[in-house]
Design a protein around this motif. Structure first.
Motif, mmCIF file in Angstrom:
data_model
loop_
_atom_site.group_PDB
_atom_site.id
_atom_site.type_symbol
_atom_site.label_atom_id
_atom_site.label_comp_id
_atom_site.label_asym_id
_atom_site.label_seq_id
_atom_site.Cartn_x
_atom_site.Cartn_y
_atom_site.Cartn_z
ATOM 1 N N ASP A 75 0.823 -1.206 0.000
ATOM 2 C CA ASP A 75 0.000 0.000 0.000
ATOM 3 C C ASP A 75 0.859 1.260 0.000
ATOM 4 O O ASP A 75 0.504 2.260 -0.639
ATOM 5 C CB ASP A 75 -0.933 0.002 1.210
ATOM 6 N N ARG A 76 1.982 1.224 0.706
ATOM 7 C CA ARG A 76 2.864 2.393 0.726
ATOM 8 C C ARG A 76 3.422 2.676 -0.667
ATOM 9 O O ARG A 76 3.477 3.832 -1.103
ATOM 10 C CB ARG A 76 4.000 2.168 1.730
ATOM 11 N N ALA A 77 3.840 1.633 -1.378
ATOM 12 C CA ALA A 77 4.364 1.823 -2.732
ATOM 13 C C ALA A 77 3.278 2.366 -3.657
ATOM 14 O O ALA A 77 3.540 3.250 -4.492
ATOM 15 C CB ALA A 77 4.915 0.500 -3.264
ATOM 16 N N ILE A 78 2.054 1.865 -3.518
ATOM 17 C CA ILE A 78 0.954 2.342 -4.365
ATOM 18 C C ILE A 78 0.660 3.811 -4.084
ATOM 19 O O ILE A 78 0.506 4.628 -5.012
ATOM 20 C CB ILE A 78 -0.297 1.479 -4.129
ATOM 21 N N LEU A 79 0.595 4.174 -2.811
ATOM 22 C CA LEU A 79 0.281 5.558 -2.454
ATOM 23 C C LEU A 79 1.366 6.520 -2.923
ATOM 24 O O LEU A 79 1.064 7.643 -3.365
ATOM 25 C CB LEU A 79 0.085 5.671 -0.944
ATOM 26 N N LEU A 80 2.617 6.112 -2.842
ATOM 27 C CA LEU A 80 3.700 6.989 -3.282
ATOM 28 C C LEU A 80 3.666 7.202 -4.792
ATOM 29 O O LEU A 80 3.932 8.310 -5.277
ATOM 30 C CB LEU A 80 5.045 6.413 -2.850
ATOM 31 N N LEU A 81 3.353 6.170 -5.563
ATOM 32 C CA LEU A 81 3.241 6.338 -7.011
ATOM 33 C C LEU A 81 2.089 7.274 -7.361
ATOM 34 O O LEU A 81 2.191 8.102 -8.280
ATOM 35 C CB LEU A 81 3.043 4.979 -7.684
ATOM 36 N N LEU A 82 0.993 7.158 -6.638
ATOM 37 C CA LEU A 82 -0.147 8.035 -6.891
ATOM 38 C C LEU A 82 0.148 9.476 -6.501
ATOM 39 O O LEU A 82 -0.196 10.416 -7.227
ATOM 40 C CB LEU A 82 -1.370 7.533 -6.126
#
Length: 430
Positions: free
Chosen positions: A248-255
């Motif tokens: 989830d952290r990786a997804i949020l950072l890309l967004l």
């Protein structure tokens, strides 16, 4: 009578009778697929309920009809002392158990729902949307659903279409639409379909002009975004010690850093990441591929997700589901990641809870950081800067620089020429 003196009633438990072994086998089967203990218990309870109902109803499993799931869903549950509501998720779990029994031969084979036949003109149009315009599968599916709502009202024979038939059908659909947004989406899909039919020569040209346009005002709304500190709280709410938190952290950072769309994140593949050059390839709308620089914190989060303990995914996509069968995530999963992060961070009155919330926030952050609209349009992959101008309305400092002050000299009220021969009375307030 107080609680200490209340009579103790014995709860009537579910009893699968001679079928108890089927429940245990099903639980072991689910556990072998990697399902969590809690999920196995939930599925096991639904299977036990189904078998207890079949025993009480005197239904022999080897002679059960193909409508067995529908009969279970319609029964008045008196199977135990605390009747349960049979919602759609409950019925879906029972349907999965029934198909498991059918696969092992305990139940007769269950019918597979056949996809309805698609009109050849519609099928040709949908294929053209994929080949010529490069639309995503989900977009094509949405166009198909919208067109299916209007075709019963205007007919399926394009040679009989007239402007009156088109308009009357859309008006009738608007009267019964489930949402105020549906008529606009149906009109958009129908307009594209009529242009395709005219190009193929199977319908009169110009019929797309008979489709009424929904009344909208360009750039009338404000972008929904979060302040930078709130975005950082979202990212910090992920637990880096768990696989789900790292994902989830990786997804949020890309967004948040690159303003990616949910589909961009869901379809990101390992080959799209160039670790040496420090960028990623993103294939957006219209299948136009661009390369964007990978920020340091987003890259570190991707490495933590890919190198840490995580489910053994079978494909080459970067992100996968956390529960079996560990398929690649969808756009809906990305939206769910943002929604849960908003709840964990304790952000109240968030303007929205979808993935575009962080896309808008990234655009506002770049604008306030001094980036030009052209630069923001390049990062967000807008075809026109007119779309990016939507974000300029929230830059209060810039608007303050270009706003003109109200004139203080001259008359208190502007003097207007006589209207219809009448002179505005002197001394009257504006």
């Amino acid at each position: 009578m107080n609680e200490l003196n209340a009579p103790v009633t014995r709860r009537r438990l579910l009893d699968a009778g001679p079928h108890q072994a089927l429940v245990d086998d099903y639980a072991r089967y689910l556990a072998a697929t990697g399902l969590s203990h809690v999920s196995v218990r939930i599925h096991r309870g639904s299977a036990l309920h189904f078998l207890a109902w079949s025993v009480q109803s005197g239904i022999a499993l080897d002679h059960a009809g193909q409508d067995i799931v529908a009969r279970f869903a319609a029964h008045d549950c008196q199977c135990h002392s605390s009747p349960r509501s049979l919602g759609q998720y409950y019925i879906n779990r029972v349907d999965g158990f029934v198909r498991y029994l059918a696969a092992r031969g305990t139940l007769p084979p269950q019918p597979v729902a056949e996809a309805p036949a698609v009109d050849h003109n519609v099928a040709d149009w949908l294929d053209a949307q994929a080949r010529q315009r490069g639309l995503a599968t989900v977009t094509i599916a949405r166009h198909s659903r919208m067109l299916a709502q209007i075709l019963p009202l205007i007919g399926s024979d394009p040679s009989r279409y007239t402007p009156r038939i088109i308009r009357d059908g859309l008006i009738e659909h608007a009267r019964t639409a489930r949402s105020v947004h549906y008529p606009k989406m149906v009109a958009s899909a129908l307009r594209l379909y009529l242009r395709h039919l005219a190009q193929r020569g199977v319908a009169a040209p110009g019929l797309d002009r008979a489709v009424p346009t929904a009344k909208t005002w360009r750039l009338a709304s404000l972008p929904r975004y979060l302040e930078p500190d709130a975005v950082e709280r979202l990212i910090a709410s992920c637990d880096p010690e768990t696989p789900g938190g790292r994902r989830d952290r990786a997804i949020l950072l890309l967004l948040a850093r690159l303003g990616l769309r949910a589909r961009d994140v869901a379809e990101l593949r390992l080959a799209d990441i160039d670790w040496r050059a420090g960028n990623i390839a993103v294939c957006g709308k219209g299948r136009r591929e661009v390369r964007l620089p990978l920020p340091q914190d987003a890259g570190d989060a991707l490495i933590a997700w890919l190198s840490g303990a995580r489910p053994a995914a079978s494909g080459d996509t970067v992100f996968s589901r956390l529960l079996p069968p560990f398929d690649p995530i969808s756009s809906g999963v990305v939206g769910g990641v943002v929604r849960r992060a908003v709840g964990r961070a304790g952000i109240e009155n968030a303007p929205s809870r979808g993935s575009h919330l962080l896309r808008h926030s990234a655009a506002i952050a770049m604008l306030r950081g001094g980036a030009t609209l052209d630069a923001i349009a390049t990062v967000l992959r807008h075809r026109s800067t007119d779309t990016t101008a939507h974000y300029a309305k929230v830059d209060v400092s810039m608007l303050g620089d270009v706003a003109q002050g109200w004139p203080t000299d001259g008359p208190a009220c502007p003097v207007a020429p006589p209207l219809f021969g009448l002179v505005w009375p002197e001394g009257a307030p504006c």
